[in-house]
Motif scaffolding. Structure first.
Motif, PDB file in Angstrom:
ATOM      1  N   ALA A  92     -29.893 -17.641 -15.960  1.00 35.34           N
ATOM      2  CA  ALA A  92     -29.108 -17.187 -17.119  1.00 35.34           C
ATOM      3  C   ALA A  92     -29.827 -17.567 -18.416  1.00 35.34           C
ATOM      4  O   ALA A  92     -29.857 -16.779 -19.374  1.00 35.34           O
ATOM      5  CB  ALA A  92     -27.716 -17.817 -17.075  1.00 35.34           C
ATOM      6  N   ARG A  93     -30.411 -18.756 -18.432  1.00 35.74           N
ATOM      7  CA  ARG A  93     -31.134 -19.180 -19.643  1.00 35.74           C
ATOM      8  C   ARG A  93     -32.361 -18.285 -19.874  1.00 35.74           C
ATOM      9  O   ARG A  93     -32.653 -17.898 -21.006  1.00 35.74           O
ATOM     10  CB  ARG A  93     -31.554 -20.659 -19.494  1.00 35.74           C
ATOM     11  N   ILE A  94     -33.070 -17.950 -18.806  1.00 37.14           N
ATOM     12  CA  ILE A  94     -34.239 -17.061 -18.931  1.00 37.14           C
ATOM     13  C   ILE A  94     -33.790 -15.698 -19.456  1.00 37.14           C
ATOM     14  O   ILE A  94     -34.427 -15.112 -20.335  1.00 37.14           O
ATOM     15  CB  ILE A  94     -34.965 -16.932 -17.572  1.00 37.14           C
ATOM     16  N   ASP A  95     -32.656 -15.229 -18.946  1.00 36.80           N
ATOM     17  CA  ASP A  95     -32.145 -13.930 -19.388  1.00 36.80           C
ATOM     18  C   ASP A  95     -31.871 -13.943 -20.893  1.00 36.80           C
ATOM     19  O   ASP A  95     -32.210 -12.989 -21.612  1.00 36.80           O
ATOM     20  CB  ASP A  95     -30.865 -13.618 -18.588  1.00 36.80           C
ATOM     21  N   ALA A  96     -31.302 -15.049 -21.378  1.00 37.53           N
ATOM     22  CA  ALA A  96     -31.015 -15.153 -22.822  1.00 37.53           C
ATOM     23  C   ALA A  96     -32.325 -15.174 -23.621  1.00 37.53           C
ATOM     24  O   ALA A  96     -32.433 -14.524 -24.666  1.00 37.53           O
ATOM     25  CB  ALA A  96     -30.206 -16.423 -23.092  1.00 37.53           C
ATOM     26  N   HIS A 115     -34.462 -26.817  -4.682  1.00 42.18           N
ATOM     27  CA  HIS A 115     -33.286 -25.950  -4.496  1.00 42.18           C
ATOM     28  C   HIS A 115     -33.382 -24.673  -5.346  1.00 42.18           C
ATOM     29  O   HIS A 115     -32.525 -23.798  -5.247  1.00 42.18           O
ATOM     30  CB  HIS A 115     -31.987 -26.711  -4.820  1.00 42.18           C
ATOM     31  N   ILE A 116     -34.414 -24.591  -6.184  1.00 43.25           N
ATOM     32  CA  ILE A 116     -34.594 -23.386  -7.016  1.00 43.25           C
ATOM     33  C   ILE A 116     -35.756 -22.575  -6.452  1.00 43.25           C
ATOM     34  O   ILE A 116     -36.825 -23.123  -6.158  1.00 43.25           O
ATOM     35  CB  ILE A 116     -34.873 -23.786  -8.489  1.00 43.25           C
ATOM     36  N   ASP A 117     -35.537 -21.270  -6.314  1.00 41.17           N
ATOM     37  CA  ASP A 117     -36.565 -20.381  -5.768  1.00 41.17           C
ATOM     38  C   ASP A 117     -37.549 -20.016  -6.897  1.00 41.17           C
ATOM     39  O   ASP A 117     -37.202 -19.278  -7.824  1.00 41.17           O
ATOM     40  CB  ASP A 117     -35.869 -19.127  -5.209  1.00 41.17           C
ATOM     41  N   ALA A 118     -38.765 -20.567  -6.800  1.00 50.00           N
ATOM     42  CA  ALA A 118     -39.754 -20.368  -7.872  1.00 50.00           C
ATOM     43  C   ALA A 118     -40.058 -18.883  -8.078  1.00 50.00           C
ATOM     44  O   ALA A 118     -40.225 -18.433  -9.219  1.00 50.00           O
ATOM     45  CB  ALA A 118     -41.033 -21.130  -7.544  1.00 50.00           C
ATOM     46  N   ASN A 119     -40.104 -18.124  -7.000  1.00 54.33           N
ATOM     47  CA  ASN A 119     -40.413 -16.692  -7.143  1.00 54.33           C
ATOM     48  C   ASN A 119     -39.332 -15.966  -7.932  1.00 54.33           C
ATOM     49  O   ASN A 119     -39.622 -15.115  -8.773  1.00 54.33           O
ATOM     50  CB  ASN A 119     -40.577 -16.028  -5.770  1.00 54.33           C
ATOM     51  N   LYS A 120     -38.064 -16.320  -7.648  1.00 57.75           N
ATOM     52  CA  LYS A 120     -36.952 -15.691  -8.387  1.00 57.75           C
ATOM     53  C   LYS A 120     -37.078 -16.006  -9.868  1.00 57.75           C
ATOM     54  O   LYS A 120     -36.827 -15.148 -10.722  1.00 57.75           O
ATOM     55  CB  LYS A 120     -35.617 -16.260  -7.878  1.00 57.75           C
ATOM     56  N   VAL A 121     -37.464 -17.246 -10.168  1.00 66.94           N
ATOM     57  CA  VAL A 121     -37.593 -17.671 -11.567  1.00 66.94           C
ATOM     58  C   VAL A 121     -38.701 -16.877 -12.253  1.00 66.94           C
ATOM     59  O   VAL A 121     -38.517 -16.330 -13.350  1.00 66.94           O
ATOM     60  CB  VAL A 121     -37.891 -19.201 -11.625  1.00 66.94           C
ATOM     61  N   ILE A 122     -39.832 -16.770 -11.583  1.00 64.89           N
ATOM     62  CA  ILE A 122     -40.973 -16.045 -12.170  1.00 64.89           C
ATOM     63  C   ILE A 122     -40.599 -14.578 -12.403  1.00 64.89           C
ATOM     64  O   ILE A 122     -40.880 -14.003 -13.453  1.00 64.89           O
ATOM     65  CB  ILE A 122     -42.213 -16.176 -11.251  1.00 64.89           C
ATOM     66  N   GLU A 123     -39.934 -13.990 -11.434  1.00 67.83           N
ATOM     67  CA  GLU A 123     -39.582 -12.561 -11.557  1.00 67.83           C
ATOM     68  C   GLU A 123     -38.473 -12.324 -12.574  1.00 67.83           C
ATOM     69  O   GLU A 123     -38.262 -11.187 -13.019  1.00 67.83           O
ATOM     70  CB  GLU A 123     -39.187 -11.969 -10.194  1.00 67.83           C
ATOM     71  N   ALA A 124     -37.728 -13.376 -12.939  1.00 66.94           N
ATOM     72  CA  ALA A 124     -36.651 -13.225 -13.924  1.00 66.94           C
ATOM     73  C   ALA A 124     -37.206 -13.111 -15.347  1.00 66.94           C
ATOM     74  O   ALA A 124     -36.545 -12.598 -16.243  1.00 66.94           O
ATOM     75  CB  ALA A 124     -35.697 -14.410 -13.837  1.00 66.94           C
ATOM     76  N   ILE A 125     -38.426 -13.617 -15.550  1.00 70.60           N
ATOM     77  CA  ILE A 125     -39.022 -13.554 -16.889  1.00 70.60           C
ATOM     78  C   ILE A 125     -39.433 -12.109 -17.173  1.00 70.60           C
ATOM     79  O   ILE A 125     -40.056 -11.450 -16.330  1.00 70.60           O
ATOM     80  CB  ILE A 125     -40.249 -14.496 -16.970  1.00 70.60           C
ATOM     81  N   ALA A 126     -39.073 -11.606 -18.342  1.00 71.79           N
ATOM     82  CA  ALA A 126     -39.452 -10.227 -18.697  1.00 71.79           C
ATOM     83  C   ALA A 126     -40.975 -10.124 -18.693  1.00 71.79           C
ATOM     84  O   ALA A 126     -41.645 -10.989 -19.285  1.00 71.79           O
ATOM     85  CB  ALA A 126     -38.909  -9.882 -20.081  1.00 71.79           C
TER      86      ALA A 126
END
Ligand code: NAP
Length: 294
Positions: A92-96, A115-126
């Motif tokens: 959510a913070r990345i989205d903001a 517990h955090i999926d690094a790939n999901k985080v990377i792909e969330a960044i525009a």
């Protein structure tokens, strides 16, 4: 052997040292100039750095990145979160931040807690704010030769080769390591410059047979002394990406530096080689993002 102001040679018998600190300083002058020009047009390049957890090495890396931004006039925000931050909260913070016009680059310091999926985080960044160059869109753009953000460490290695005027065309480059953030993008960049590229990894059967054929060796493994002098062709260019601690706790690369510099033509030291270049290229990517935005 040719040398310039970013490569120094103490003795004719040893490799010229490609000085990442000196080259970074030179590139950062240009970054500062471009930042001033952007500010004059009403845009301050902005980088958001997110750190989850209390990994001490990560804390040092993010501090260095934020300081580098300040030194060159870029705006940066460092957001530190507790190790138990949920994946949903981070996304959510990345989205903001993706929607925040004052931020042109978003970097989540890796590793994130398990517990955090690094790939999901990377792909969330525009992708247009992916200044680390880790997003699948950035990796894909590099693969097909389209413009995009280049992963900072291999980008810095290419700048080091450029700084000594090295023509890669037709040369044999051996990359040791195949990570998504260093080895693979490094190999693609060398290929783009028409080198013949061999990628080695932990299952490579005879690493020495490969490296002895190399005009350029990039070591990105994460183990001290993976590359020893008997594995290097006289005159070869050796780029050491590794950042390790030896048994005495001293910072070292992947290369047996003192011995290899007796054989190589050019060599990068650790510290003072690829490390400072990585941060410099992060600034370059952030600046480019702001320029594209404008
Ligand atoms: P990584 O993801 O752990 O990848 C290491 C690679 O080395 C893997 O592909 C692995 O092969 C290969 N490898 C392991 N042992 C090997 C061996 N004995 N012979 C040949 N290949 C071997 O690491 P990374 O993220 O790419 O980072 C590599 C090093 O660079 C680390 O020391 C890291 O700290 C450093 N680094 C420095 C900077 C900087 O700014 N200076 C930036 C990023 C990384 P497999 O794929 O088969 O496992």
């Amino acid at each position: 052997m040719t040398t310039n102001q970013n490569a120094s040679n103490a003795s004719a018998d040893t490799a010229a040292v490609i000085d990442g600190v000196a080259l970074s300083a030179k590139l950062r002058e240009d970054i500062t100039r471009r930042t001033v020009a952007l500010k004059a047009r009403g845009v301050t390049p902005g980088l958001a750095v997110l750190l989850v957890g209390d990994n001490p090495a990560s804390a040092v890396y993010v501090r260095n990145k934020v300081k580098a931004c300040a030194d060159s006039g870029l705006h940066s925000v460092l957001e530190r979160y507790a190790a138990d931050m949920t994946e949903a909260a981070l996304l959510a913070r990345i989205d903001a931040l993706n929607k925040d016009p004052s931020i042109h680059g978003i970097l989540v310091q890796m590793p994130v807690p398990a517990h955090i999926d690094a790939n999901k985080v990377i792909e969330a960044i525009a992708p247009e704010k992916d200044v680390d160059g880790f997003h699948i869109a950035s990796a894909g753009a590099l693969m097909v030769g389209q413009p995009g953000f280049i992963s900072c460490t291999p980008y810095g290695c290419m700048k080091m080769l450029e700084s000594i005027g090295y023509d890669l065309r037709g040369k044999h480059a051996v990359v040791i390591g195949r990570s998504n953030i260093v080895g693979k993008p490094m190999a693609m960049l060398l290929l783009q410059k028409s080198a013949t590229v061999t990628i080695c990894h932990s299952a490579t059967q005879d690493l020495k047979a490969m490296t002895l054929q190399a005009d350029v060796i990039v070591a990105a493994v994460g183990k001290c002394n993976v590359l020893t002098a008997d594995m290097v062709k006289p005159g070869a260019v050796v780029i050491d990406v590794g950042m390790n601690r030896n048994p005495q706790g001293k910072l070292c690369g992947d290369v047996d530096y003192e011995a290899v510099r007796q054989v190589a033509g050019f060599i990068t030291p650790v510290p003072g080689g690829v490390g400072p270049m990585t941060i410099t290229m992060l600034l370059v990517n952030t600046l480019e993002s702001a320029e594209r935005h404008l």
